[in-house]
Design a protein around this motif. Structure first.
Motif, PDB file in Angstrom:
ATOM      1  N   SER A  61     -66.217-136.522  -9.057  1.00 36.17           N
ATOM      2  CA  SER A  61     -66.433-137.722  -8.244  1.00 36.17           C
ATOM      3  C   SER A  61     -66.976-137.292  -6.878  1.00 36.17           C
ATOM      4  CB  SER A  61     -65.130-138.506  -8.091  1.00 36.17           C
ATOM      5  OG  SER A  61     -64.347-137.975  -7.047  1.00 36.17           O
ATOM      6  N   GLY A  62     -67.206-138.248  -6.016  1.00 38.02           N
ATOM      7  CA  GLY A  62     -67.780-137.957  -4.702  1.00 38.02           C
ATOM      8  C   GLY A  62     -66.980-136.940  -3.902  1.00 38.02           C
ATOM      9  N   THR A  63     -65.671-137.040  -3.971  1.00 39.33           N
ATOM     10  CA  THR A  63     -64.810-136.131  -3.199  1.00 39.33           C
ATOM     11  C   THR A  63     -65.044-134.670  -3.602  1.00 39.33           C
ATOM     12  OG1 THR A  63     -63.168-137.888  -3.052  1.00 39.33           O
ATOM     13  CG2 THR A  63     -62.396-135.659  -2.560  1.00 39.33           C
ATOM     14  N   PHE A  64     -65.315-134.432  -4.889  1.00 40.44           N
ATOM     15  CA  PHE A  64     -65.572-133.057  -5.343  1.00 40.44           C
ATOM     16  C   PHE A  64     -66.804-132.498  -4.624  1.00 40.44           C
ATOM     17  CE2 PHE A  64     -63.071-132.700  -9.465  1.00 40.44           C
ATOM     18  CZ  PHE A  64     -62.425-133.911  -9.340  1.00 40.44           C
ATOM     19  N   ALA A  65     -67.831-133.339  -4.454  1.00 40.33           N
ATOM     20  CA  ALA A  65     -69.062-132.881  -3.799  1.00 40.33           C
ATOM     21  C   ALA A  65     -68.810-132.614  -2.311  1.00 40.33           C
ATOM     22  CB  ALA A  65     -70.174-133.907  -3.990  1.00 40.33           C
ATOM     23  N   ILE A  66     -67.967-133.443  -1.686  1.00 38.07           N
ATOM     24  CA  ILE A  66     -67.622-133.192  -0.275  1.00 38.07           C
ATOM     25  C   ILE A  66     -66.829-131.888  -0.167  1.00 38.07           C
ATOM     26  CG2 ILE A  66     -66.271-134.017   1.696  1.00 38.07           C
ATOM     27  CD1 ILE A  66     -66.883-136.827   0.820  1.00 38.07           C
ATOM     28  N   GLU A  67     -65.901-131.709  -1.090  1.00 40.58           N
ATOM     29  CA  GLU A  67     -65.102-130.479  -1.074  1.00 40.58           C
ATOM     30  C   GLU A  67     -66.007-129.272  -1.300  1.00 40.58           C
ATOM     31  OE1 GLU A  67     -61.417-130.782  -3.100  1.00 40.58           O
ATOM     32  OE2 GLU A  67     -60.768-128.830  -2.337  1.00 40.58           O
ATOM     33  N   SER A  68     -67.005-129.427  -2.178  1.00 40.15           N
ATOM     34  CA  SER A  68     -67.958-128.349  -2.412  1.00 40.15           C
ATOM     35  C   SER A  68     -68.698-128.006  -1.124  1.00 40.15           C
ATOM     36  CB  SER A  68     -68.943-128.779  -3.499  1.00 40.15           C
ATOM     37  OG  SER A  68     -70.031-127.901  -3.567  1.00 40.15           O
ATOM     38  N   ALA A  69     -69.182-129.028  -0.418  1.00 36.87           N
ATOM     39  CA  ALA A  69     -69.951-128.783   0.809  1.00 36.87           C
ATOM     40  C   ALA A  69     -69.071-128.113   1.869  1.00 36.87           C
ATOM     41  CB  ALA A  69     -70.533-130.087   1.340  1.00 36.87           C
ATOM     42  N   ILE A  70     -67.901-128.676   2.117  1.00 40.18           N
ATOM     43  CA  ILE A  70     -67.048-128.139   3.194  1.00 40.18           C
ATOM     44  C   ILE A  70     -66.573-126.729   2.854  1.00 40.18           C
ATOM     45  CG2 ILE A  70     -64.802-128.405   4.360  1.00 40.18           C
ATOM     46  CD1 ILE A  70     -65.267-131.431   4.321  1.00 40.18           C
TER      47      ILE A  70
END
Ligand SMILES: *Cc1c(COP(=O)(O)O)cnc(C)c1O
Length: 371
Positions: A61-70
């Protein structure tokens, strides 16, 4: 099928759903070409300076992509400043905390946009290597001034991460001009695909700097990019059906006139919604100048007998799904205006509102709400 007036997953078109009715192997030439086309077309939504950027899809989900970026962007000795005026800002700080990344929060009221002057002061006071902010804070529907903040962040020589989950594809943004290094969004918001993956739009030099920095195997943004560049494949099982749906959703976005065409539909949805809700006696929680056309927060009515659960159930039984509030302080609920819905669907929702006299022939709504 119920219509979803939520922040996602959203109502999708029949044709987007139909695009999923086949199985494709992840090494199939056709699939690899589809992924390449999706990555290219995502960049075409970023404004004129997109030549310096790469689009990297990431499972989850979107949160996974944010976690990936950070967790890929901030180095071991780095530190993150998160600008917070809602749940999604706080979530980015929580991600940093989980990964042991040094993190500070600059917190604003939930009914105020992030203040660039305060960001400038904070950047002069503390040392941060990265700044993160949410574009449209879906907690309330608040728009944050990501371009202005970007100018300050760049001036300070700091990298810039933007959660544009609920705005990308539905609100025009020139990613390069805003000085963004990592922008994150997902398949199932304004592009109107189905859930299954998010994506990061990364400035190439910033992305190259992520090499060897990731704190996880599966969410390593650099390695995900390197894999896609090497052989066109995801490192681990790709969400093939969601990608097929997304291919179709991108074509439908282009057919609607791209981001500006879509933004116009969302604006007319939101204008119709707010005008109609005001006629029903509801108040918006944010001031009009801060409100996005993505989702709108309404105060609970001043009625001791009001029950959101009862309202939710009645509307849901009639085929309309609205969304609870997420504010820390006040009783509020939210209604989204994104997804494959039009002004006509908004009018149908308003007509189904409990307590509205059945005999009323249509709703006397203005299509253009006053500013
Ligand atoms: C939807 C959303 C997310 C991601 O939520 P998921 O449930 O992980 O898809 C993150 N930030 C914002 C602003 C959002 O609207």
């Amino acid at each position: 099928m119920k219509l979803l007036f939520t922040p996602g997953p959203l109502t999708t078109s029949e044709t987007v759903k139909q695009a999923m009715l086949r199985d494709l192997g992840s090494r199939d030439d056709e699939f690899i070409a589809i992924v390449r086309g999706i990555r290219r077309d995502l960049l075409s939504l970023c404004g004129p300076g997109a030549g310096d950027y790469e689009a990297i899809p990431m499972q989850g989900s979107g949160t996974f992509a944010i976690e990936s970026a950070i967790s890929s962007a901030v180095p071991r000795n780095g530190s993150l400043l998160v600008l917070v005026n809602g749940v999604y800002g706080r979530r980015m700080a929580r991600i940093a905390e989980v990964h042991g990344i040094e993190c500070r929060q600059l917190v604003f009221a939930e009914n105020e946009p992030v203040d660039p002057a305060a960001v400038r002061e904070e950047l002069a006071r503390v040392s941060a290597t990265h700044v993160a902010v949410v574009h449209c804070e879906t907690t309330t529907g608040m728009m944050n001034p990501v371009e202005q903040i970007g100018a300050l962040v760049r001036e300070a020589g700091v990298a810039y991460i933007v959660d544009a989950m609920s705005s990308f594809g539905g609100i025009p943004l020139d990613v390069g001009a805003a000085g963004i290094d990592f922008l994150v969004s997902s398949a199932n918001k304004c592009i109107e695909g189905v859930p299954g993956f998010g994506f990061v739009i990364a400035r190439r030099p910033a992305l190259e700097g992520c090499r060897g920095q990731a704190r996880t195997l599966s969410l390593d943004l650099y390695e995900q990019w390197a894999g896609l560049e090497r052989d066109g494949q995801f490192r681990f099982t790709p969400p093939t059906h969601a990608l097929l749906a997304f291919r179709q959703a991108l074509d439908e976005l282009a057919a609607e006139g791209g981001v500006t065409g879509r933004a116009a539909r969302y604006q007319s949805n939101a204008d119709t919604l707010v005008a109609g809700m005001r006629e029903l006696g509801f108040e918006t929680w944010l001031r009009d100048e801060h409100r996005s056309a993505i989702i709108t927060t309404f105060r609970y009515p001043d009625d001791p007998g009001f029950s959101f659960e009862a309202l939710y159930k009645q509307l849901s039984d009639a085929g309309f799904v609205i969304y609870p509030g997420k504010l820390t302080a006040e009783g509020c609920f939210r209604i989204g205006s994104i997804g494959h819905i039009t002004e006509k669907d908004i009018r149908a929702l308003l007509s189904a509102w409990p307590g509205r006299p059945q005999s009323q022939p249509g709703i006397p709504l203005r299509t253009q709400a006053g500013k």
